[in-house]
Design a protein around this motif. Structure first.
Motif, PDB file in Angstrom:
ATOM      1  N   MET A  48       0.836  -1.190   0.000  1.00 26.96           N
ATOM      2  CA  MET A  48       0.000   0.000   0.000  1.00 26.96           C
ATOM      3  C   MET A  48       0.879   1.251   0.000  1.00 26.96           C
ATOM      4  O   MET A  48       1.810   1.357   0.799  1.00 26.96           O
ATOM      5  N   ASN A 301      -1.617  -9.992   6.248  1.00 29.52           N
ATOM      6  CA  ASN A 301      -1.790  -9.025   5.164  1.00 29.52           C
ATOM      7  C   ASN A 301      -1.322  -7.616   5.532  1.00 29.52           C
ATOM      8  O   ASN A 301      -1.440  -6.692   4.730  1.00 29.52           O
ATOM      9  N   GLY A 302      -0.792  -7.432   6.749  1.00 29.39           N
ATOM     10  CA  GLY A 302      -0.314  -6.131   7.186  1.00 29.39           C
ATOM     11  C   GLY A 302      -1.316  -5.325   7.982  1.00 29.39           C
ATOM     12  O   GLY A 302      -1.030  -4.172   8.333  1.00 29.39           O
ATOM     13  N   ARG A 303      -2.441  -5.911   8.285  1.00 30.79           N
ATOM     14  CA  ARG A 303      -3.394  -5.209   9.137  1.00 30.79           C
ATOM     15  C   ARG A 303      -2.869  -5.222  10.572  1.00 30.79           C
ATOM     16  O   ARG A 303      -2.499  -6.268  11.105  1.00 30.79           O
ATOM     17  N   THR A 317      -8.250  -1.342  14.765  1.00 33.39           N
ATOM     18  CA  THR A 317      -7.456  -1.883  13.672  1.00 33.39           C
ATOM     19  C   THR A 317      -6.905  -0.730  12.834  1.00 33.39           C
ATOM     20  O   THR A 317      -7.467   0.372  12.820  1.00 33.39           O
ATOM     21  N   GLU A 319      -5.339  -0.202   8.794  1.00 30.76           N
ATOM     22  CA  GLU A 319      -5.195  -0.885   7.511  1.00 30.76           C
ATOM     23  C   GLU A 319      -4.493  -0.032   6.462  1.00 30.76           C
ATOM     24  O   GLU A 319      -4.673  -0.247   5.266  1.00 30.76           O
ATOM     25  N   LEU A 322      -1.033  -2.191   4.564  1.00 38.04           N
ATOM     26  CA  LEU A 322      -1.262  -3.524   4.024  1.00 38.04           C
ATOM     27  C   LEU A 322      -0.161  -3.926   3.045  1.00 38.04           C
ATOM     28  O   LEU A 322       0.315  -3.112   2.245  1.00 38.04           O
ATOM     29  N   HIS A 323       0.249  -5.204   3.137  1.00 37.12           N
ATOM     30  CA  HIS A 323       1.188  -5.840   2.196  1.00 37.12           C
ATOM     31  C   HIS A 323       2.568  -5.185   2.184  1.00 37.12           C
ATOM     32  O   HIS A 323       3.289  -5.279   1.191  1.00 37.12           O
TER      33      HIS A 323
END
Length: 392
Positions: A48, A301-303, A317, A319, A322-323
Protein backbone atom coordinates in the motif's frame (compact mmCIF):
# COMPACT_ATOMS: atom_id res chain seq x y z
CA UNK A 1 25.28 -23.60 42.89
CA UNK A 2 23.61 -22.10 39.84
CA UNK A 3 22.36 -18.55 39.85
CA UNK A 4 18.61 -17.87 39.62
CA UNK A 5 17.27 -16.68 36.30
CA UNK A 6 16.66 -12.97 36.12
CA UNK A 7 13.44 -11.61 34.67
CA UNK A 8 15.20 -11.62 31.33
CA UNK A 9 13.27 -9.78 28.59
CA UNK A 10 11.59 -12.23 26.25
CA UNK A 11 12.34 -11.49 22.71
CA UNK A 12 10.63 -12.28 9.48
CA UNK A 13 12.75 -14.83 8.76
CA UNK A 14 12.79 -17.51 6.03
CA UNK A 15 9.67 -19.46 6.89
CA UNK A 16 10.58 -22.60 4.97
CA UNK A 17 9.13 -25.68 6.58
CA UNK A 18 11.61 -28.21 7.93
CA UNK A 19 10.98 -31.81 8.95
CA UNK A 20 12.17 -33.12 12.29
CA UNK A 21 14.84 -35.73 11.93
CA UNK A 22 17.37 -37.70 13.94
CA UNK A 23 20.33 -35.36 13.74
CA UNK A 24 20.56 -33.58 10.39
CA UNK A 25 17.87 -31.31 8.98
CA UNK A 26 16.46 -31.45 5.47
CA UNK A 27 14.55 -28.61 3.88
CA UNK A 28 11.03 -29.74 3.01
CA UNK A 29 11.45 -29.14 -0.73
CA UNK A 30 8.33 -31.07 -1.63
CA UNK A 31 6.31 -29.08 0.87
CA UNK A 32 7.80 -25.84 -0.43
CA UNK A 33 6.61 -26.92 -3.87
CA UNK A 34 3.13 -27.48 -2.52
CA UNK A 35 3.13 -24.01 -1.02
CA UNK A 36 4.40 -22.49 -4.26
CA UNK A 37 1.72 -24.36 -6.18
CA UNK A 38 -0.96 -22.97 -3.90
CA UNK A 39 0.23 -19.44 -4.58
CA UNK A 40 0.98 -19.81 -8.31
CA UNK A 41 -1.36 -17.77 -10.40
CA UNK A 42 -2.04 -15.42 -7.51
CA UNK A 43 -0.21 -12.15 -8.05
CA UNK A 44 1.56 -10.82 -5.01
CA UNK A 45 -0.27 -7.74 -3.74
CA UNK A 46 1.52 -4.43 -4.15
CA UNK A 47 2.51 -2.68 -0.90
CA UNK A 48 0.00 0.00 0.00
CA UNK A 49 1.43 3.43 -0.95
CA UNK A 50 2.44 5.58 1.98
CA UNK A 51 0.50 8.75 2.71
CA UNK A 52 2.13 11.95 3.98
CA UNK A 53 2.41 11.97 7.76
CA UNK A 54 2.83 14.72 10.31
CA UNK A 55 5.39 14.03 13.05
CA UNK A 56 2.96 14.24 15.95
CA UNK A 57 5.47 12.32 18.05
CA UNK A 58 8.89 13.79 17.09
CA UNK A 59 11.91 11.48 17.02
CA UNK A 60 15.45 12.74 16.48
CA UNK A 61 18.04 10.46 14.86
CA UNK A 62 20.98 10.30 17.27
CA UNK A 63 23.40 7.83 15.67
CA UNK A 64 23.96 5.17 13.02
CA UNK A 65 26.34 2.25 12.67
CA UNK A 66 27.11 -0.34 9.98
CA UNK A 67 27.81 -3.98 10.89
CA UNK A 68 27.61 -5.67 7.46
CA UNK A 69 24.70 -7.64 5.93
CA UNK A 70 22.77 -9.71 8.45
CA UNK A 71 21.02 -13.07 8.29
CA UNK A 72 17.22 -13.15 8.23
CA UNK A 73 17.26 -15.19 11.46
CA UNK A 74 19.13 -12.51 13.42
CA UNK A 75 17.30 -11.39 16.56
CA UNK A 76 19.23 -8.57 18.25
CA UNK A 77 19.45 -8.79 22.05
CA UNK A 78 19.22 -5.91 24.53
CA UNK A 79 20.74 -5.80 28.01
CA UNK A 80 22.28 -3.21 30.35
CA UNK A 81 21.91 -0.27 27.97
CA UNK A 82 23.52 -2.07 25.04
CA UNK A 83 22.40 -4.04 21.99
CA UNK A 84 24.22 -7.15 20.78
CA UNK A 85 24.22 -8.01 17.08
CA UNK A 86 25.84 -10.50 14.73
CA UNK A 87 26.16 -10.14 10.98
CA UNK A 88 25.75 -12.98 8.50
CA UNK A 89 29.51 -13.67 8.51
CA UNK A 90 29.52 -14.23 12.28
CA UNK A 91 31.04 -10.94 13.44
CA UNK A 92 29.56 -9.92 16.80
CA UNK A 93 29.18 -6.25 17.76
CA UNK A 94 27.92 -4.85 21.06
CA UNK A 95 26.80 -1.21 20.80
CA UNK A 96 26.07 1.30 23.54
CA UNK A 97 22.59 2.80 23.22
CA UNK A 98 23.89 6.16 24.36
CA UNK A 99 25.82 7.43 21.35
CA UNK A 100 26.22 4.16 19.43
CA UNK A 101 29.76 3.57 20.68
CA UNK A 102 31.15 0.07 20.07
CA UNK A 103 31.52 -1.60 23.47
CA UNK A 104 33.30 -4.60 21.97
CA UNK A 105 33.62 -6.76 18.89
CA UNK A 106 34.49 -10.44 18.39
CA UNK A 107 34.48 -13.02 15.59
CA UNK A 108 32.58 -16.30 15.80
CA UNK A 109 34.76 -17.73 13.02
CA UNK A 110 31.81 -19.04 10.97
CA UNK A 111 28.61 -17.64 9.42
CA UNK A 112 25.68 -17.13 11.78
CA UNK A 113 22.60 -19.36 11.58
CA UNK A 114 20.64 -18.23 14.66
CA UNK A 115 21.21 -15.62 17.33
CA UNK A 116 21.88 -13.75 19.44
CA UNK A 117 21.59 -14.22 23.21
CA UNK A 118 23.19 -11.66 25.53
CA UNK A 119 23.51 -11.28 29.31
CA UNK A 120 25.56 -8.06 29.30
CA UNK A 121 28.91 -9.90 29.26
CA UNK A 122 28.56 -12.83 26.89
CA UNK A 123 26.95 -13.27 23.48
CA UNK A 124 25.70 -16.65 22.26
CA UNK A 125 24.88 -17.59 18.69
CA UNK A 126 24.66 -20.70 16.52
CA UNK A 127 26.81 -21.02 13.40
CA UNK A 128 25.89 -22.74 10.14
CA UNK A 129 28.20 -25.54 11.25
CA UNK A 130 25.59 -26.11 13.96
CA UNK A 131 27.91 -25.05 16.76
CA UNK A 132 26.67 -23.12 19.75
CA UNK A 133 29.35 -20.42 20.12
CA UNK A 134 29.70 -18.19 23.18
CA UNK A 135 31.87 -15.07 22.97
CA UNK A 136 32.99 -12.19 25.14
CA UNK A 137 35.18 -9.19 24.46
CA UNK A 138 38.14 -11.60 24.74
CA UNK A 139 36.86 -13.66 21.80
CA UNK A 140 35.36 -17.17 21.64
CA UNK A 141 34.96 -18.67 25.11
CA UNK A 142 33.69 -22.09 24.06
CA UNK A 143 31.82 -24.05 21.40
CA UNK A 144 29.45 -27.01 21.57
CA UNK A 145 28.16 -29.08 18.67
CA UNK A 146 24.35 -29.32 18.65
CA UNK A 147 22.32 -32.34 17.59
CA UNK A 148 19.52 -30.34 15.95
CA UNK A 149 19.77 -26.96 14.26
CA UNK A 150 18.08 -24.14 16.21
CA UNK A 151 16.14 -21.30 14.59
CA UNK A 152 15.59 -19.47 17.88
CA UNK A 153 18.33 -17.35 19.49
CA UNK A 154 19.98 -18.95 22.55
CA UNK A 155 19.06 -17.48 25.93
CA UNK A 156 21.95 -16.44 28.20
CA UNK A 157 20.70 -16.00 31.77
CA UNK A 158 21.50 -17.15 35.30
CA UNK A 159 25.05 -18.25 34.33
CA UNK A 160 23.57 -20.71 31.84
CA UNK A 161 22.96 -20.85 28.10
CA UNK A 162 19.69 -22.41 26.95
CA UNK A 163 19.05 -23.64 23.41
CA UNK A 164 15.74 -24.54 21.76
CA UNK A 165 16.54 -27.01 18.99
CA UNK A 166 14.76 -27.47 15.70
CA UNK A 167 13.57 -30.85 16.99
CA UNK A 168 11.85 -28.94 19.83
CA UNK A 169 14.36 -30.18 22.39
CA UNK A 170 15.72 -27.84 25.09
CA UNK A 171 19.36 -28.07 26.24
CA UNK A 172 21.11 -26.16 29.04
CA UNK A 173 24.85 -25.45 29.21
CA UNK A 174 27.07 -23.88 31.85
CA UNK A 175 27.77 -20.35 30.58
CA UNK A 176 31.36 -20.30 31.84
CA UNK A 177 32.64 -23.75 30.87
CA UNK A 178 30.19 -24.92 28.19
CA UNK A 179 29.48 -28.12 30.12
CA UNK A 180 26.14 -29.69 29.25
CA UNK A 181 23.84 -29.55 32.27
CA UNK A 182 20.60 -31.16 31.09
CA UNK A 183 18.37 -31.74 28.09
CA UNK A 184 14.63 -32.09 27.67
CA UNK A 185 13.15 -33.79 24.61
CA UNK A 186 9.71 -33.10 23.23
CA UNK A 187 7.56 -36.05 22.26
CA UNK A 188 4.26 -36.26 20.48
CA UNK A 189 4.55 -32.96 18.61
CA UNK A 190 3.99 -32.45 14.90
CA UNK A 191 6.81 -33.55 12.55
CA UNK A 192 7.18 -30.12 10.89
CA UNK A 193 8.80 -27.12 12.52
CA UNK A 194 8.88 -23.49 11.47
CA UNK A 195 12.24 -22.06 10.38
CA UNK A 196 11.60 -18.84 12.26
CA UNK A 197 12.62 -17.63 15.73
CA UNK A 198 10.37 -19.10 18.40
CA UNK A 199 9.84 -18.50 22.11
CA UNK A 200 12.66 -18.95 24.64
CA UNK A 201 12.84 -16.67 27.68
CA UNK A 202 12.35 -16.46 31.42
CA UNK A 203 9.89 -15.20 33.98
CA UNK A 204 11.45 -15.05 37.43
CA UNK A 205 13.12 -18.42 37.93
CA UNK A 206 11.08 -20.26 35.31
CA UNK A 207 12.37 -20.99 31.84
CA UNK A 208 9.56 -20.34 29.33
CA UNK A 209 9.65 -22.20 26.01
CA UNK A 210 7.36 -22.51 23.00
CA UNK A 211 6.88 -26.18 22.08
CA UNK A 212 4.55 -26.47 19.11
CA UNK A 213 1.40 -24.58 20.04
CA UNK A 214 2.10 -24.78 23.79
CA UNK A 215 3.85 -22.42 26.16
CA UNK A 216 5.80 -24.54 28.65
CA UNK A 217 7.43 -23.57 31.96
CA UNK A 218 10.58 -25.51 32.89
CA UNK A 219 12.78 -25.65 35.98
CA UNK A 220 16.04 -24.06 34.72
CA UNK A 221 18.14 -26.22 37.06
CA UNK A 222 16.81 -29.60 35.94
CA UNK A 223 14.61 -29.16 32.86
CA UNK A 224 11.62 -30.57 34.74
CA UNK A 225 8.29 -29.32 33.44
CA UNK A 226 6.44 -27.03 35.86
CA UNK A 227 3.44 -26.18 33.71
CA UNK A 228 2.05 -26.53 30.19
CA UNK A 229 -0.42 -24.04 28.67
CA UNK A 230 -2.04 -24.48 25.25
CA UNK A 231 -2.27 -21.43 22.96
CA UNK A 232 -2.74 -22.95 19.49
CA UNK A 233 -4.10 -26.40 18.62
CA UNK A 234 -3.18 -28.48 15.58
CA UNK A 235 -6.00 -28.62 13.07
CA UNK A 236 -6.32 -29.49 9.41
CA UNK A 237 -6.00 -32.38 7.03
CA UNK A 238 -2.23 -32.24 6.44
CA UNK A 239 1.02 -31.44 8.21
CA UNK A 240 1.22 -27.90 6.86
CA UNK A 241 -2.24 -26.96 8.12
CA UNK A 242 -1.44 -28.49 11.53
CA UNK A 243 1.72 -26.41 12.04
CA UNK A 244 1.15 -24.13 15.07
CA UNK A 245 4.60 -23.23 16.40
CA UNK A 246 4.71 -20.23 18.71
CA UNK A 247 6.72 -17.33 17.28
CA UNK A 248 8.78 -14.56 18.89
CA UNK A 249 8.49 -11.83 20.04
CA UNK A 250 6.48 -12.23 23.24
CA UNK A 251 4.28 -9.54 24.78
CA UNK A 252 4.70 -9.27 28.54
CA UNK A 253 2.65 -7.49 31.18
CA UNK A 254 4.04 -8.47 34.58
CA UNK A 255 3.68 -12.25 34.82
CA UNK A 256 1.23 -12.44 31.91
CA UNK A 257 2.77 -13.52 28.61
CA UNK A 258 0.94 -13.03 25.31
CA UNK A 259 2.08 -15.00 22.27
CA UNK A 260 1.15 -15.89 18.71
CA UNK A 261 0.77 -19.40 17.31
CA UNK A 262 1.80 -19.27 13.64
CA UNK A 263 -1.24 -18.51 11.44
CA UNK A 264 -3.54 -19.92 14.11
CA UNK A 265 -4.12 -17.91 17.27
CA UNK A 266 -3.08 -15.25 19.75
CA UNK A 267 -3.36 -15.97 23.46
CA UNK A 268 -2.26 -14.85 26.92
CA UNK A 269 -0.93 -17.09 29.69
CA UNK A 270 -0.46 -16.51 33.43
CA UNK A 271 3.18 -17.58 33.82
CA UNK A 272 2.98 -17.96 37.60
CA UNK A 273 0.19 -20.55 37.41
CA UNK A 274 0.75 -21.86 33.90
CA UNK A 275 -2.88 -21.11 33.06
CA UNK A 276 -4.18 -20.02 29.66
CA UNK A 277 -6.25 -16.86 30.19
CA UNK A 278 -7.70 -16.65 26.68
CA UNK A 279 -7.00 -17.46 23.05
CA UNK A 280 -8.40 -16.00 19.85
CA UNK A 281 -8.11 -17.17 16.24
CA UNK A 282 -5.71 -14.91 14.32
CA UNK A 283 -3.89 -15.15 10.98
CA UNK A 284 -0.39 -13.83 11.40
CA UNK A 285 3.27 -14.86 11.35
CA UNK A 286 5.03 -12.37 13.64
CA UNK A 287 5.12 -11.96 17.41
CA UNK A 288 3.06 -9.61 19.54
CA UNK A 289 3.46 -6.85 22.13
CA UNK A 290 1.36 -6.29 25.24
CA UNK A 291 0.68 -3.77 27.98
CA UNK A 292 -1.86 -3.63 30.81
CA UNK A 293 -4.64 -2.62 28.40
CA UNK A 294 -3.98 -4.21 25.02
CA UNK A 295 -2.19 -6.85 22.95
CA UNK A 296 -0.80 -5.48 19.67
CA UNK A 297 -0.27 -7.65 16.61
CA UNK A 298 0.22 -7.59 12.83
CA UNK A 299 -1.75 -9.98 10.62
CA UNK A 300 -0.38 -11.68 7.51
CA UNK A 301 -1.79 -9.02 5.16
CA UNK A 302 -0.31 -6.13 7.19
CA UNK A 303 -3.39 -5.21 9.14
CA UNK A 304 -2.39 -3.95 12.59
CA UNK A 305 -4.78 -4.74 15.40
CA UNK A 306 -5.13 -4.16 19.11
CA UNK A 307 -6.96 -6.65 21.33
CA UNK A 308 -8.04 -6.06 24.89
CA UNK A 309 -5.51 -7.69 27.19
CA UNK A 310 -8.17 -8.89 29.60
CA UNK A 311 -10.15 -11.05 27.17
CA UNK A 312 -8.85 -10.71 23.59
CA UNK A 313 -11.79 -8.76 22.18
CA UNK A 314 -10.88 -6.32 19.36
CA UNK A 315 -10.20 -2.70 20.29
CA UNK A 316 -8.95 -1.05 17.07
CA UNK A 317 -7.46 -1.88 13.67
CA UNK A 318 -5.18 -0.02 11.24
CA UNK A 319 -5.20 -0.89 7.51
CA UNK A 320 -2.93 1.72 5.91
CA UNK A 321 0.15 -0.53 5.89
CA UNK A 322 -1.26 -3.52 4.02
CA UNK A 323 1.19 -5.84 2.20
CA UNK A 324 4.28 -3.90 3.33
CA UNK A 325 5.98 -6.89 5.01
CA UNK A 326 5.56 -5.65 8.57
CA UNK A 327 7.64 -6.81 11.52
CA UNK A 328 6.49 -7.57 15.03
CA UNK A 329 5.47 -4.41 16.93
CA UNK A 330 7.25 -2.67 19.80
CA UNK A 331 5.53 -0.65 22.52
CA UNK A 332 7.30 2.69 22.89
CA UNK A 333 5.83 5.21 25.32
CA UNK A 334 2.37 6.04 23.94
CA UNK A 335 3.35 4.74 20.50
CA UNK A 336 3.75 1.44 18.70
CA UNK A 337 6.83 1.04 16.46
CA UNK A 338 6.61 -1.35 13.47
CA UNK A 339 9.21 -1.92 10.76
CA UNK A 340 8.52 -2.81 7.13
CA UNK A 341 10.24 -4.46 4.16
CA UNK A 342 10.98 -1.08 2.56
CA UNK A 343 13.11 0.06 5.50
CA UNK A 344 10.63 2.33 7.28
CA UNK A 345 9.73 2.36 10.96
CA UNK A 346 6.13 3.43 11.46
CA UNK A 347 4.96 4.93 14.75
CA UNK A 348 1.29 4.40 15.55
CA UNK A 349 -0.72 5.62 18.51
CA UNK A 350 -1.31 2.85 21.04
CA UNK A 351 -4.67 4.43 21.87
CA UNK A 352 -6.29 4.25 18.42
CA UNK A 353 -3.73 3.13 15.80
CA UNK A 354 -3.40 6.52 14.09
CA UNK A 355 -0.04 7.30 12.44
CA UNK A 356 2.09 9.67 14.54
CA UNK A 357 5.44 9.50 12.67
CA UNK A 358 7.50 7.62 10.07
CA UNK A 359 11.27 7.07 10.22
CA UNK A 360 13.48 6.11 7.26
CA UNK A 361 16.57 3.88 7.18
CA UNK A 362 18.56 2.56 4.20
CA UNK A 363 15.64 1.08 2.26
CA UNK A 364 16.33 -2.59 3.09
CA UNK A 365 13.92 -4.65 5.28
CA UNK A 366 13.87 -4.06 9.03
CA UNK A 367 15.09 -7.21 10.80
CA UNK A 368 12.84 -8.86 13.44
CA UNK A 369 11.38 -5.56 14.67
CA UNK A 370 12.41 -2.27 16.27
CA UNK A 371 14.06 -2.42 19.71
CA UNK A 372 14.02 -0.20 22.77
CA UNK A 373 17.43 0.22 24.41
CA UNK A 374 17.08 2.53 27.39
CA UNK A 375 15.27 5.55 25.96
CA UNK A 376 16.59 4.94 22.42
CA UNK A 377 14.62 3.37 19.56
CA UNK A 378 16.88 1.12 17.47
CA UNK A 379 16.22 -0.59 14.12
CA UNK A 380 18.52 -3.00 12.26
CA UNK A 381 18.24 -3.55 8.50
CA UNK A 382 19.13 -6.53 6.29
CA UNK A 383 21.93 -4.44 4.75
CA UNK A 384 23.48 -4.15 8.23
CA UNK A 385 22.52 -0.58 9.04
CA UNK A 386 21.83 0.17 12.69
CA UNK A 387 19.72 3.32 13.15
CA UNK A 388 18.88 4.99 16.47
CA UNK A 389 16.35 7.70 17.31
CA UNK A 390 15.35 9.37 20.52
CA UNK A 391 11.59 10.07 20.61
CA UNK A 392 10.67 13.36 22.26
Amino acid sequence: MTAPLSAFPLTLAARILGRRGAGAWLVGAALAGVLAGCSSGARKPEPMPLQPVAAIVPARQVWTQAIGPVDALLVPAVRDGAVALANAAGAVTVLEADGGRVRWRAEAGAPMAAGVGFDGRRVALVTRDNELTVLSERGVLWRQRLAARPFTPPLVAGERVFVLGGDRSVVAFDAQSGARLWSQSSRGTEPLVLQQPGVLGAVGNTLVVGIGGRLVGLDPDTGRMRWDAVVGRSRGANEIERLVDLVGRVGRDGDVLCVRAFQAAIGCVDATQGRTLWTRAADGVTGVQADAERVYAVESNGRVLALRRADGTPDWTHERLLHRGLTAPLALGRSLAIGDAQGYVHLLSRADGSVVNRLATDGSPIVEGPLLVGNTLVAVTRNGGVFAWRPE
